[in-house]
Scaffold this active site. Structure first.
Site, mmCIF file in Angstrom:
data_model
loop_
_atom_site.group_PDB
_atom_site.id
_atom_site.type_symbol
_atom_site.label_atom_id
_atom_site.label_comp_id
_atom_site.label_asym_id
_atom_site.label_seq_id
_atom_site.Cartn_x
_atom_site.Cartn_y
_atom_site.Cartn_z
ATOM 1 N N ASP A 90 0.012 8.561 -17.497
ATOM 2 C CA ASP A 90 -0.390 9.344 -16.320
ATOM 3 C C ASP A 90 -1.766 8.956 -15.789
ATOM 4 O OD1 ASP A 90 1.986 10.883 -16.581
ATOM 5 O OD2 ASP A 90 1.011 12.083 -18.125
ATOM 6 N N GLU A 110 -3.325 10.376 -20.782
ATOM 7 C CA GLU A 110 -2.068 10.965 -20.350
ATOM 8 C C GLU A 110 -2.220 12.482 -20.355
ATOM 9 O OE1 GLU A 110 2.542 9.821 -20.497
ATOM 10 O OE2 GLU A 110 1.329 9.262 -22.226
ATOM 11 N N LYS A 112 -0.042 16.352 -20.142
ATOM 12 C CA LYS A 112 1.232 17.066 -20.195
ATOM 13 C C LYS A 112 0.987 18.554 -19.969
ATOM 14 C CE LYS A 112 4.156 13.848 -20.694
ATOM 15 N NZ LYS A 112 3.328 13.079 -19.773
#
Length: 279
Positions: A90, A110, A112
């Site tokens: 990401d 990243e 989430k």
């Protein structure tokens, strides 16, 4: 938005028991946020370390990963079925050019977002098939993280550091019980050790059960049967109350890990540092 379209979206939301929050707007904003912050970190690193050249890129090809493995052992990195295969963390990758003009990874990030229970309870929204539950069963949107972590670990198998940072937020990543009040005054307790809610244990598999909210960039070596084994552990950071990450807090972590990477690369950046000091 047309009325029938709105109706379809409402039905879809109910059928998914709110799981659209995993892949929906909040998750997308969280992904974009870590990408934007990664780009900011690159600029901050350029200002702090003007003697080095940095670059940002959004993906890493499977071909590059295999080539990196082959340099360690020719038997590695042999399998590639899709020539265009790649991974896209990401937050992308930040790299620095070393004294041999080789790009070395400084940061991989990243994000989430999983679990909307806190937001739903505060808004008075009930979930479930019959709209009669406070909590929804956690989803499995985190599996891609394991793949990306493994691929970056393969790419960096020859390094003594592993600058992979995973930012978590949402009710599926709690580290202690959280009490949330509904609009009608009823209080709902979210238990961090509820297996149907918490997904942290599925991610700590990527850091050997080492502490979370800790910079694990420098690889750990363990001795087993007189053999030294190198552990590449992802640095997992979570908001304990499921709250949203602030940009400044995320950037602070990113910079700390990036600086650790540069420290670990010190001997391969020495000539550039020496030349800069002589100017």
């Amino acid at each position: 938005m047309k009325k029938n379209q709105t109706g379809r979206l409402t039905i879809q939301h109910k059928e998914s028991q709110g799981v659209v929050g995993i892949f929906g707007q909040q998750a997308q904003e969280h992904d974009l946020e870590v990408q934007n912050n990664s780009i900011k970190v690159k600029k901050l690193l350029e200002a702090e370390f003007p003697m080095f050249e940095f670059r940002y890129r959004s993906d890493l090809t499977k071909k590059e990963i295999n080539e990196s493995l082959q340099k360690i052992d020719p038997e590695l990195g042999q399998t590639l079925f899709v020539e265009s295969a790649n991974i896209k963390p990401d937050g992308g990758l930040i790299e620095v050019k070393d004294d041999n003009n080789k790009w070395r990874v400084v940061l991989v990030s990243e994000a989430k977002h999983q679990g909307k229970d806190i937001e739903n309870i505060r808004a008075g929204v009930l979930v479930g098939k019959n709209n009669d539950q406070d909590l929804m069963v956690a989803g499995n949107a985190i599996e891609r993280s394991h793949k990306n972590i493994s691929e970056i670990a393969n790419f960096m198998l020859g390094e003594s550091y592993f600058p992979y940072v995973l930012f978590l937020e949402g009710s599926n990543f709690l580290t202690h019980d959280v009490v949330v009040t509904r609009p009608d005054g009823r209080m709902v307790t979210l238990s961090y050790n509820n297996g149907a809610l918490n997904r942290l244990d599925r991610l700590t598999a990527a850091n050997f059960g080492l502490p979370i909210n800790t910079n694990l960039c420098e690889n750990k070596f363990v001795s087993i049967n007189n053999l030294n084994i190198m552990l590449q552990a992802a640095s997992i950071y979570t908001q304990p109350d499921g709250e949203h990450w602030r940009d400044e807090d995320m950037i602070k972590v990113m910079l700390e890990v990036s600086r650790t990477s540069l420290k670990m690369l010190g001997k391969d950046l020495f000539q550039q540092l020496k030349n800069f000091k002589q100017k």
